[in-house]
Design a protein around this motif. Structure first.
Motif, PDB file in Angstrom:
ATOM      1  N   ILE A  87     -13.716  -0.561 -16.491  1.00 44.82           N
ATOM      2  CA  ILE A  87     -13.884  -0.730 -17.930  1.00 44.82           C
ATOM      3  C   ILE A  87     -12.541  -0.820 -18.647  1.00 44.82           C
ATOM      4  O   ILE A  87     -12.407  -1.526 -19.645  1.00 44.82           O
ATOM      5  CB  ILE A  87     -14.797   0.372 -18.525  1.00 44.82           C
ATOM      6  N   ILE A  88     -11.530  -0.133 -18.132  1.00 49.86           N
ATOM      7  CA  ILE A  88     -10.186  -0.251 -18.715  1.00 49.86           C
ATOM      8  C   ILE A  88      -9.693  -1.693 -18.570  1.00 49.86           C
ATOM      9  O   ILE A  88      -9.185  -2.296 -19.532  1.00 49.86           O
ATOM     10  CB  ILE A  88      -9.201   0.743 -18.056  1.00 49.86           C
ATOM     11  N   ILE A  89      -9.832  -2.252 -17.395  1.00 48.82           N
ATOM     12  CA  ILE A  89      -9.420  -3.640 -17.166  1.00 48.82           C
ATOM     13  C   ILE A  89     -10.247  -4.585 -18.021  1.00 48.82           C
ATOM     14  O   ILE A  89      -9.716  -5.509 -18.656  1.00 48.82           O
ATOM     15  CB  ILE A  89      -9.541  -3.995 -15.667  1.00 48.82           C
ATOM     16  N   TYR A  90     -11.555  -4.345 -18.087  1.00 51.07           N
ATOM     17  CA  TYR A  90     -12.460  -5.212 -18.841  1.00 51.07           C
ATOM     18  C   TYR A  90     -12.081  -5.243 -20.334  1.00 51.07           C
ATOM     19  O   TYR A  90     -11.942  -6.306 -20.926  1.00 51.07           O
ATOM     20  CB  TYR A  90     -13.901  -4.719 -18.661  1.00 51.07           C
ATOM     21  N   ILE A  91     -11.899  -4.082 -20.918  1.00 47.42           N
ATOM     22  CA  ILE A  91     -11.592  -4.023 -22.363  1.00 47.42           C
ATOM     23  C   ILE A  91     -10.225  -4.623 -22.642  1.00 47.42           C
ATOM     24  O   ILE A  91     -10.045  -5.353 -23.630  1.00 47.42           O
ATOM     25  CB  ILE A  91     -11.698  -2.571 -22.880  1.00 47.42           C
ATOM     26  N   THR A  92      -9.253  -4.358 -21.793  1.00 45.49           N
ATOM     27  CA  THR A  92      -7.916  -4.923 -21.981  1.00 45.49           C
ATOM     28  C   THR A  92      -7.961  -6.447 -21.905  1.00 45.49           C
ATOM     29  O   THR A  92      -7.427  -7.146 -22.780  1.00 45.49           O
ATOM     30  CB  THR A  92      -6.949  -4.378 -20.915  1.00 45.49           C
ATOM     31  N   ALA A  93      -8.605  -6.972 -20.882  1.00 46.43           N
ATOM     32  CA  ALA A  93      -8.685  -8.431 -20.717  1.00 46.43           C
ATOM     33  C   ALA A  93      -9.511  -9.066 -21.827  1.00 46.43           C
ATOM     34  O   ALA A  93      -9.126 -10.099 -22.390  1.00 46.43           O
ATOM     35  CB  ALA A  93      -9.283  -8.768 -19.357  1.00 46.43           C
ATOM     36  N   LEU A  94     -10.636  -8.466 -22.170  1.00 46.61           N
ATOM     37  CA  LEU A  94     -11.487  -9.025 -23.220  1.00 46.61           C
ATOM     38  C   LEU A  94     -10.775  -9.014 -24.572  1.00 46.61           C
ATOM     39  O   LEU A  94     -10.895  -9.965 -25.358  1.00 46.61           O
ATOM     40  CB  LEU A  94     -12.806  -8.252 -23.301  1.00 46.61           C
ATOM     41  N   GLY A  95     -10.008  -7.963 -24.823  1.00 46.42           N
ATOM     42  CA  GLY A  95      -9.246  -7.897 -26.073  1.00 46.42           C
ATOM     43  C   GLY A  95      -8.263  -9.051 -26.187  1.00 46.42           C
ATOM     44  O   GLY A  95      -8.110  -9.657 -27.247  1.00 46.42           O
ATOM     45  N   LYS A  96      -7.595  -9.394 -25.104  1.00 44.94           N
ATOM     46  CA  LYS A  96      -6.653 -10.514 -25.130  1.00 44.94           C
ATOM     47  C   LYS A  96      -7.371 -11.840 -25.334  1.00 44.94           C
ATOM     48  O   LYS A  96      -6.879 -12.721 -26.029  1.00 44.94           O
ATOM     49  CB  LYS A  96      -5.833 -10.532 -23.847  1.00 44.94           C
ATOM     50  N   VAL A  97      -8.557 -11.976 -24.749  1.00 45.77           N
ATOM     51  CA  VAL A  97      -9.323 -13.218 -24.912  1.00 45.77           C
ATOM     52  C   VAL A  97      -9.794 -13.358 -26.359  1.00 45.77           C
ATOM     53  O   VAL A  97      -9.662 -14.423 -26.965  1.00 45.77           O
ATOM     54  CB  VAL A  97     -10.525 -13.251 -23.933  1.00 45.77           C
ATOM     55  N   VAL A  98     -10.337 -12.288 -26.912  1.00 45.71           N
ATOM     56  CA  VAL A  98     -10.866 -12.342 -28.286  1.00 45.71           C
ATOM     57  C   VAL A  98      -9.743 -12.590 -29.283  1.00 45.71           C
ATOM     58  O   VAL A  98      -9.914 -13.349 -30.246  1.00 45.71           O
ATOM     59  CB  VAL A  98     -11.643 -11.044 -28.617  1.00 45.71           C
ATOM     60  N   ASN A  99      -8.588 -11.988 -29.076  1.00 49.74           N
ATOM     61  CA  ASN A  99      -7.460 -12.190 -29.984  1.00 49.74           C
ATOM     62  C   ASN A  99      -6.879 -13.587 -29.877  1.00 49.74           C
ATOM     63  O   ASN A  99      -6.212 -14.039 -30.795  1.00 49.74           O
ATOM     64  CB  ASN A  99      -6.362 -11.152 -29.719  1.00 49.74           C
ATOM     65  N   GLY A 100      -7.116 -14.260 -28.788  1.00 48.19           N
ATOM     66  CA  GLY A 100      -6.544 -15.590 -28.609  1.00 48.19           C
ATOM     67  C   GLY A 100      -7.600 -16.673 -28.545  1.00 48.19           C
ATOM     68  O   GLY A 100      -7.470 -17.610 -27.760  1.00 48.19           O
ATOM     69  N   LEU A 101      -8.651 -16.570 -29.340  1.00 44.84           N
ATOM     70  CA  LEU A 101      -9.745 -17.539 -29.288  1.00 44.84           C
ATOM     71  C   LEU A 101      -9.317 -18.955 -29.678  1.00 44.84           C
ATOM     72  O   LEU A 101     -10.005 -19.907 -29.340  1.00 44.84           O
ATOM     73  CB  LEU A 101     -10.908 -17.094 -30.174  1.00 44.84           C
ATOM     74  N   ASP A 102      -8.186 -19.068 -30.397  1.00 43.86           N
ATOM     75  CA  ASP A 102      -7.738 -20.401 -30.773  1.00 43.86           C
ATOM     76  C   ASP A 102      -7.240 -21.198 -29.562  1.00 43.86           C
ATOM     77  O   ASP A 102      -7.108 -22.406 -29.616  1.00 43.86           O
ATOM     78  CB  ASP A 102      -6.637 -20.314 -31.834  1.00 43.86           C
TER      79      ASP A 102
END
Length: 147
Positions: free
Chosen positions: A18-33
């Protein structure tokens, strides 16, 4: 690990997952452009599943219950060979479309499945084998642990 009831292992792996998941998902959501972020995340997720399944198959923790329907005239030889190789086997008589059959119920460790199939295929290449995950409760026969 969850299915096999390995609580501590499942909790520890889940914690890091879950640590890896949230970290990776956060980067994806912040870079949706940048659609490359989404593609990289999806590829990482897919390859993680693939590698995870590969590793899990190699570790092969847990137990199986195998049911084998013998169609050979060498049933006694098959039973002796399985037992000599450390498998606990219970044999019962059954009947099928083509007559009487011997049905073997075998409890085994997952890592011994290839060995079981190899022994059975020596006697009958068309042997009918079904395998399911199991969690032994008590009793039965398992070969002593190898050191």
């Amino acid at each position: 690990m969850v299915v096999q009831g390995r609580k501590l292992h499942a909790a520890a792996i889940g914690f890091f997952e879950i640590i890896i998941y949230i970290t990776a998902l956060g980067k994806v959501v912040n870079g949706l452009d940048d659609p490359g972020n989404l593609l990289a995340y999806a590829l990482g997720f897919a390859s993680g599943n693939y590698i995870g399944i590969f590793i899990e198959e190699k570790i092969a923790l847990g137990n199986f219950a195998a049911q084998v329907v013998l169609k050979t005239s060498k049933n006694r030889e098959v039973l002796d060979s399985l037992r000599n190789n450390g498998f606990g086997v219970t044999s019962v008589q059954g009947s099928g479309k083509e007559g009487s059959r011997e049905i073997l119920n075998i409890a085994l460790k997952r890592k011994d499945l290839d060995k079981l199939k190899q022994i059975l295929y020596e006697y009958d290449e068309r042997v009918f084998i079904t395998v399911s995950n199991t969690k032994p409760i008590s009793g039965g026969y398992f070969a002593p642990k190898k050191k």
